[in-house]
Enzyme design. Sequence first.
Site, short mmCIF file in Angstrom:
data_model
loop_
_atom_site.label_atom_id
_atom_site.label_comp_id
_atom_site.label_asym_id
_atom_site.label_seq_id
_atom_site.Cartn_x
_atom_site.Cartn_y
_atom_site.Cartn_z
N ASP A 141 -10.80 0.68 2.84
CA ASP A 141 -10.86 2.55 3.40
C ASP A 141 -11.38 2.86 2.30
O ASP A 141 -11.69 4.09 1.89
CB ASP A 141 -9.48 2.68 3.29
CG ASP A 141 -8.46 2.42 4.18
OD1 ASP A 141 -9.10 2.02 5.35
OD2 ASP A 141 -7.32 1.91 3.58
N GLU B 78 0.56 -1.31 -0.09
CA GLU B 78 0.44 0.48 0.13
C GLU B 78 0.88 0.58 0.10
O GLU B 78 1.52 1.74 1.32
CB GLU B 78 -1.04 -0.30 1.13
CG GLU B 78 -1.60 0.90 0.77
CD GLU B 78 -2.70 1.49 2.29
OE1 GLU B 78 -3.54 1.77 2.39
OE2 GLU B 78 -1.64 1.28 3.55
O1 TEU Z 1 -4.28 2.69 5.34
C1 TEU Z 1 -3.52 4.05 5.15
C2 TEU Z 1 -4.11 5.35 4.77
O2 TEU Z 1 -2.71 6.61 3.79
C3 TEU Z 1 -4.79 6.17 4.08
O3 TEU Z 1 -5.21 4.59 3.29
C4 TEU Z 1 -5.77 6.86 3.83
O4 TEU Z 1 -5.12 7.57 5.11
C5 TEU Z 1 -6.61 6.47 5.51
O5 TEU Z 1 -7.29 5.56 4.68
C6 TEU Z 1 -7.16 7.43 6.29
O6 TEU Z 1 -8.21 8.52 4.99
C7 TEU Z 1 -3.81 1.59 5.83
C8 TEU Z 1 -5.08 0.93 5.95
O7 TEU Z 1 -5.74 0.93 5.21
C9 TEU Z 1 -6.37 1.78 6.86
O8 TEU Z 1 -6.76 0.86 7.18
C10 TEU Z 1 -5.93 1.80 8.23
O9 TEU Z 1 -6.54 3.25 9.07
C11 TEU Z 1 -4.36 2.85 8.17
O10 TEU Z 1 -2.96 2.27 7.39
C12 TEU Z 1 -3.69 2.66 9.37
O11 TEU Z 1 -3.02 1.69 9.72
#
Ligand code: TEU
Length: 556
Positions: free
Chosen positions: A331, A258
């Site tokens: 997300d 990611e």
């Molecule tokens: O998400 C990281 C992330 O940077 C984006 O998805 C976004 O910033 C966030 O959804 C806010 O809009 C990952 C995971 O997929 C997410 O579920 C977690 O909350 C996050 O890391 C922290 O671990």
Amino acid sequence: MKQQWWHGKVAYQIYPKSFQDSNQDGIGDLKGIISRLEYLHDLGVEIIWISPIYVSPFEDQGYDIANYQDIDPIFGDLATFDELLAKAQKLNMNIIMDLVVNHCSKEHEWFKKACADPKSEEASYFYFIKGKNGQRPNNLRSHFGGSIWDLVPGQQDLYYCHFFAKGQPDLNWFNPKLREKIYTMINWWLDKGIAGFRIDAIMCIQKDLNFPDYPEDGEDHLASCTKMYLKPNSIVNNFLQELKAKTFDKYQAFTVGEAFGVQSNDLADFIGANGNFSTIFDFAPREYIASYSAFYGYEPINIATFRDLIFNTQISTNNLGFVAPVIENHDEPRGVSTYLPVMWQNAQGAKSLATIFLMLRGIPFIYQGQELGMTNTYFKNIDEFNDLQSHDEYQKCLQHGLTNNQALEILNHQARDQGRTPMLWDDSTNAGFTTATPWMKIHQDYKKLNVKAQLADENSVLNYYKKLIKLKKDPRFSEILTYGSFVPLENTNGSTIAFLRQLPNKTLMIAANFGKEAITLVCKDHAQILIANYEAAIADNHIKIPAGAAIVIKLR
Ligand code: TEU
Ligand code: CA
């Protein structure tokens, strides 16, 4: 290109809390997943990514990990996990876990020891930084609102850093001892037989150890923490190369990063033979939509922009490796509701979007419910939202001067909760997800929109997904659909997504028309229609594609 075991495979993401409840406590669990593995096998997926199932206080739904080497009791235990792994392996499916190592939970023993003694070794695993002139070390805003800095419990002027929630202290990757601990943990999981990892928020490990201030960009006078980490550089690459060498490489693991913010020029560092990961998600459309500093800045995306963004990624990876196409995850709101014009936010539109998605070059990740053509759930009031980010953004909307209804409307389009409502299995109570009160609201259309109904309907979105996946695996087409290069075709009516997949001796044409009128594309009379979501026929060297429809044709 050297062939790898994961080339050509279709992946599927499970959000465990919302997949299937087995013990009727309203929360999905491992036994629930085990009971649905045949369903996934039948769908044709071969790699399953399970979002975090480790011990957690669930401040951020498991992305705050208190113990990396055990399963949270709400999901089951390690023995049940082994059972899941064994059954998946029997069905020729690979399990990948979520690797969340930018941060852990404030409940992790490292953080507890660090707080108890800020001079301890554990304290050096985190960013414990002194304030500047009695203030926080700098002006960055965390992803979930407020400063990235909070006081270390019991301290007056010593702060810890968290790019996400307060309960998610960031780990200090600049500390080699910490890195070794992480590698040991990763190898413990790989030794168990998992096939790899999805690597969470990995760009965030990049820190400027001077922690300077940045130009403010919001009504809160703070600056987004993305300003510190979004541009990849040699420091991150060195960390990630070391990580790969000491863990993944030894097991031929499959890894998907990611990795937000990776631009075309930097892709070679991230994917391909020498890349940090096997692949990374293509978040180009998501990054476009999310380029606001608060939800109220949201603007919808149109098909032409969506097309240009995914095409740009496809073209830059043709000779490099594979990206992982993704149109929704835990997300993100539902893809059909996000990327399609309102008139095609239906089963026909979902099939056309699936046609594009599954025929692109790369390792596609289907998100649970996507294969049903799920749309967004309708949330009536703020209490129905669970996600901490939703509540923060709701407050921001109100402070910005929006009414309650306006704020709810924005959340309905943008909230992460949209991806977290339970999987829809049948038309019984709570869609067959649980007989208890589900932890999240059930989609309003579940009586008709569910797996059971769609399995029984030959023309359903689900059966269409199955056909597309079958086509991808068909020995006659698997090579071209895996390795064939991507060649863009013109967007003639402003709402068409069309491209070729090509090998020296073979060409496939893929096209979807999201406009209001039919289009006609040139093709050959002897061309062969492989799949379409309408009654398609080639005539006079042309193929007509009605509004909303999609087709895959073998040109030669
Ligand atoms: O998400 C990281 C992330 O940077 C984006 O998805 C976004 O910033 C966030 O959804 C806010 O809009 C990952 C995971 O997929 C997410 O579920 C977690 O909350 C996050 O890391 C922290 O671990
Ligand atoms: Ca349960």
